[in-house]
Motif scaffolding. Structure first.
Motif, short mmCIF file in Angstrom:
data_model
loop_
_atom_site.label_atom_id
_atom_site.label_comp_id
_atom_site.label_asym_id
_atom_site.label_seq_id
_atom_site.Cartn_x
_atom_site.Cartn_y
_atom_site.Cartn_z
N LEU A 70 0.81 -1.21 0.00
CA LEU A 70 0.00 0.00 0.00
C LEU A 70 0.85 1.27 0.00
CD1 LEU A 70 -2.91 -0.83 2.48
CD2 LEU A 70 -3.11 -0.36 0.04
N LEU A 71 1.87 1.30 0.84
CA LEU A 71 2.67 2.52 0.96
C LEU A 71 3.44 2.84 -0.31
CD1 LEU A 71 3.29 4.80 2.87
CD2 LEU A 71 5.16 3.45 3.85
N PRO A 72 4.14 1.88 -0.94
CA PRO A 72 4.79 2.21 -2.21
C PRO A 72 3.81 2.66 -3.29
CG PRO A 72 5.68 0.17 -1.32
CD PRO A 72 4.50 0.51 -0.49
N ILE A 73 2.66 1.99 -3.38
CA ILE A 73 1.67 2.38 -4.39
C ILE A 73 1.12 3.78 -4.10
CG2 ILE A 73 -0.57 1.80 -5.39
CD1 ILE A 73 1.67 0.02 -6.30
N TYR A 74 1.02 4.12 -2.83
CA TYR A 74 0.56 5.46 -2.48
C TYR A 74 1.48 6.52 -3.08
CZ TYR A 74 -0.11 9.68 0.31
OH TYR A 74 -0.31 10.99 0.69
N TRP A 75 2.78 6.34 -2.90
CA TRP A 75 3.73 7.33 -3.43
C TRP A 75 3.78 7.30 -4.95
CZ3 TRP A 75 4.61 10.94 -0.28
CH2 TRP A 75 4.76 10.71 1.08
N VAL A 76 3.66 6.12 -5.54
CA VAL A 76 3.67 6.02 -7.01
C VAL A 76 2.50 6.78 -7.60
CG1 VAL A 76 3.38 4.43 -8.94
CG2 VAL A 76 4.97 3.87 -7.11
N THR A 77 1.30 6.59 -7.04
CA THR A 77 0.13 7.28 -7.57
C THR A 77 0.21 8.79 -7.35
OG1 THR A 77 -1.04 6.79 -5.50
CG2 THR A 77 -1.40 5.29 -7.35
N LEU A 78 0.72 9.21 -6.19
CA LEU A 78 0.81 10.64 -5.90
C LEU A 78 1.81 11.33 -6.83
CD1 LEU A 78 0.06 13.06 -4.12
CD2 LEU A 78 1.91 12.39 -2.57
N ILE A 79 3.00 10.77 -6.94
CA ILE A 79 4.04 11.39 -7.77
C ILE A 79 3.67 11.31 -9.25
CG2 ILE A 79 6.46 11.22 -8.47
CD1 ILE A 79 7.08 10.21 -5.65
N SER A 80 3.10 10.19 -9.67
CA SER A 80 2.69 10.05 -11.07
C SER A 80 1.59 11.03 -11.42
CB SER A 80 2.23 8.61 -11.34
OG SER A 80 3.27 7.69 -11.11
N GLY A 81 0.65 11.24 -10.49
CA GLY A 81 -0.42 12.20 -10.74
C GLY A 81 0.11 13.62 -10.89
N GLN A 82 1.06 14.00 -10.04
CA GLN A 82 1.65 15.32 -10.14
C GLN A 82 2.41 15.49 -11.46
OE1 GLN A 82 1.13 17.82 -8.26
NE2 GLN A 82 0.31 16.97 -6.39
N LEU A 83 3.16 14.46 -11.84
CA LEU A 83 3.89 14.52 -13.11
C LEU A 83 2.92 14.62 -14.29
CD1 LEU A 83 6.73 11.88 -12.55
CD2 LEU A 83 6.97 14.37 -12.68
N ALA A 84 1.81 13.91 -14.21
CA ALA A 84 0.83 13.96 -15.29
C ALA A 84 0.25 15.36 -15.44
CB ALA A 84 -0.28 12.95 -15.03
N LEU A 85 0.03 16.06 -14.32
CA LEU A 85 -0.47 17.43 -14.40
C LEU A 85 0.55 18.36 -15.06
CD1 LEU A 85 -2.30 18.08 -11.00
CD2 LEU A 85 -3.29 17.63 -13.24
N PHE A 86 1.83 18.18 -14.73
CA PHE A 86 2.87 19.00 -15.36
C PHE A 86 2.93 18.72 -16.86
CE2 PHE A 86 5.10 18.90 -11.04
CZ PHE A 86 4.54 20.11 -10.67
N ILE A 87 2.81 17.46 -17.22
CA ILE A 87 2.85 17.09 -18.64
C ILE A 87 1.64 17.68 -19.36
CG2 ILE A 87 2.69 15.14 -20.24
CD1 ILE A 87 4.28 13.50 -18.19
N GLN A 88 0.47 17.64 -18.71
CA GLN A 88 -0.73 18.21 -19.33
C GLN A 88 -0.55 19.70 -19.61
OE1 GLN A 88 -4.12 18.89 -16.81
NE2 GLN A 88 -5.56 18.25 -18.41
N GLU A 89 -0.04 20.43 -18.63
CA GLU A 89 0.17 21.87 -18.82
C GLU A 89 1.17 22.12 -19.94
OE1 GLU A 89 -1.36 24.42 -17.48
OE2 GLU A 89 -2.68 23.06 -16.36
N ASP A 90 2.20 21.32 -20.02
CA ASP A 90 3.21 21.48 -21.08
C ASP A 90 2.62 21.18 -22.45
OD1 ASP A 90 6.12 21.91 -21.74
OD2 ASP A 90 5.86 19.88 -22.54
N LEU A 91 1.78 20.17 -22.52
CA LEU A 91 1.14 19.83 -23.80
C LEU A 91 0.21 20.95 -24.26
CD1 LEU A 91 0.34 16.05 -23.22
CD2 LEU A 91 2.03 16.99 -24.79
N PHE A 92 -0.54 21.55 -23.32
CA PHE A 92 -1.44 22.64 -23.68
C PHE A 92 -0.68 23.85 -24.21
CE2 PHE A 92 -5.10 21.27 -20.65
CZ PHE A 92 -5.50 20.33 -21.60
N ARG A 93 0.52 24.07 -23.67
CA ARG A 93 1.31 25.22 -24.10
C ARG A 93 2.07 24.96 -25.39
NH1 ARG A 93 2.62 25.60 -18.45
NH2 ARG A 93 4.56 24.48 -18.91
N THR A 94 2.31 23.70 -25.70
CA THR A 94 3.16 23.36 -26.83
C THR A 94 2.50 23.69 -28.17
OG1 THR A 94 4.24 21.60 -25.58
CG2 THR A 94 4.44 21.51 -27.98
N ASP A 95 1.34 23.08 -28.39
CA ASP A 95 0.70 23.22 -29.70
C ASP A 95 -0.77 22.85 -29.55
OD1 ASP A 95 -0.21 22.88 -32.38
OD2 ASP A 95 1.87 22.71 -33.02
#
Length: 262
Positions: A182-207
């Motif tokens: 549970l604990l490793p998956i907790y950190w994986v989902t949290l960090i992956s979710g934050q990275l996905a938000l950064f990627i989304q913002e970058d994609l919106f700004r790109t093109d």
């Protein structure tokens, strides 16, 4: 010669309720209790007061932490809707102006509503962490500092490592040997979710052509946050249950020692 009548056997009287015959002893201190005392789970009134003073604050904090974490997870579930809706209404990969405006307005409103919930959730989680570490330390099961655990959880970047070690050590000290994933998956989902938000913002700004991909990445990010909230609720509940079990064991040990002393 007439045999002398036998003297009546002595009857134990409840010290808390004079006139009532004792039907047992307190599970914690060993004092005599009556049927009226038994309404308090076999504890005398003094030990019932001790339990009320000792347990509910932590239980309430844990419940509130899970409740508001659940609200955050529900907000993430709701936040999956707008990007998916806009993706389905794209016109050759480009959103219509009115649809884009509705999307932006909904996201802004959702962020405004969820921000105070997020702040309150963080504060409750820190309070829960403090109270859990403090009680576990009081039971002699761990040597962590409650204040140190909270301060470490507030330091950017360091918080991930400190909180991970703290929760891991709490589970070990309290006897939690199941669902270690549970604990490793907790950190994986949290960090992956934050990275996905950064990627989304970058994609919106790109093109503009990357908008469909960005919308799907946003849906994935919110799904990860929803999963993260569910795991956090499970971890808090698990630790709370383990702590209550260890506290009950401590109460029974106190009862045995007090009973042995009498």
């Amino acid at each position: 010669m007439q045999p002398e009548p036998l003297a009546p056997a002595p009857v134990a009287i409840c010290p808390e309720h004079p006139g009532r015959v004792s039907t047992g002893t307190c599970q914690r201190c060993g004092r005599f209790t009556c049927e009226r005392c038994a309404l308090g789970d076999g504890l005398c009134p003094e030990c019932q007061q001790w339990r009320r003073k000792e347990s509910p604050p932590r239980a309430i904090v844990a419940w509130l932490a899970r409740f508001f974490t659940g609200l955050g997870g529900a907000a993430s579930g709701v936040a999956m809707g707008p990007p998916l809706w806009l993706f389905l209404r794209l016109d050759e990969g480009v959103p219509r102006t009115e649809d884009a405006e509705r999307y932006d307005a909904f996201i802004l409103g959702l962020e405004t509503l969820s921000r105070p919930v997020s702040i309150l959730t963080v504060l409750l989680l820190l309070l829960w962490l403090y109270s859990t570490v403090k009680r576990t330390r009081t039971l002699g099961l761990i040597d962590l500092s409650p204040i140190g655990a909270v301060l470490g959880a507030c330091i950017p970047l360091v918080s991930v490592f400190v909180t991970h070690v703290c929760i891991r050590d709490l589970r070990t000290a309290l006897g939690g040997h199941s669902e270690k994933w549970l604990l490793p998956i907790y950190w994986v989902t949290l960090i992956s979710g934050q990275l996905a938000l950064f990627i989304q913002e970058d994609l919106f700004r790109t093109d503009a052509s990357m908008v469909p991909t960005g919308l799907l990445v946003g849906v994935a990010a919110q799904a990860l946050f929803l999963m993260n909230a569910c795991i956090a609720i499970r971890i808090i509940g698990q630790l709370q249950g383990l702590l209550e079990a260890r506290q009950t064991e401590a109460v029974m040990r106190d009862s045995s020692s007090l009973g042995g002393g009498t």
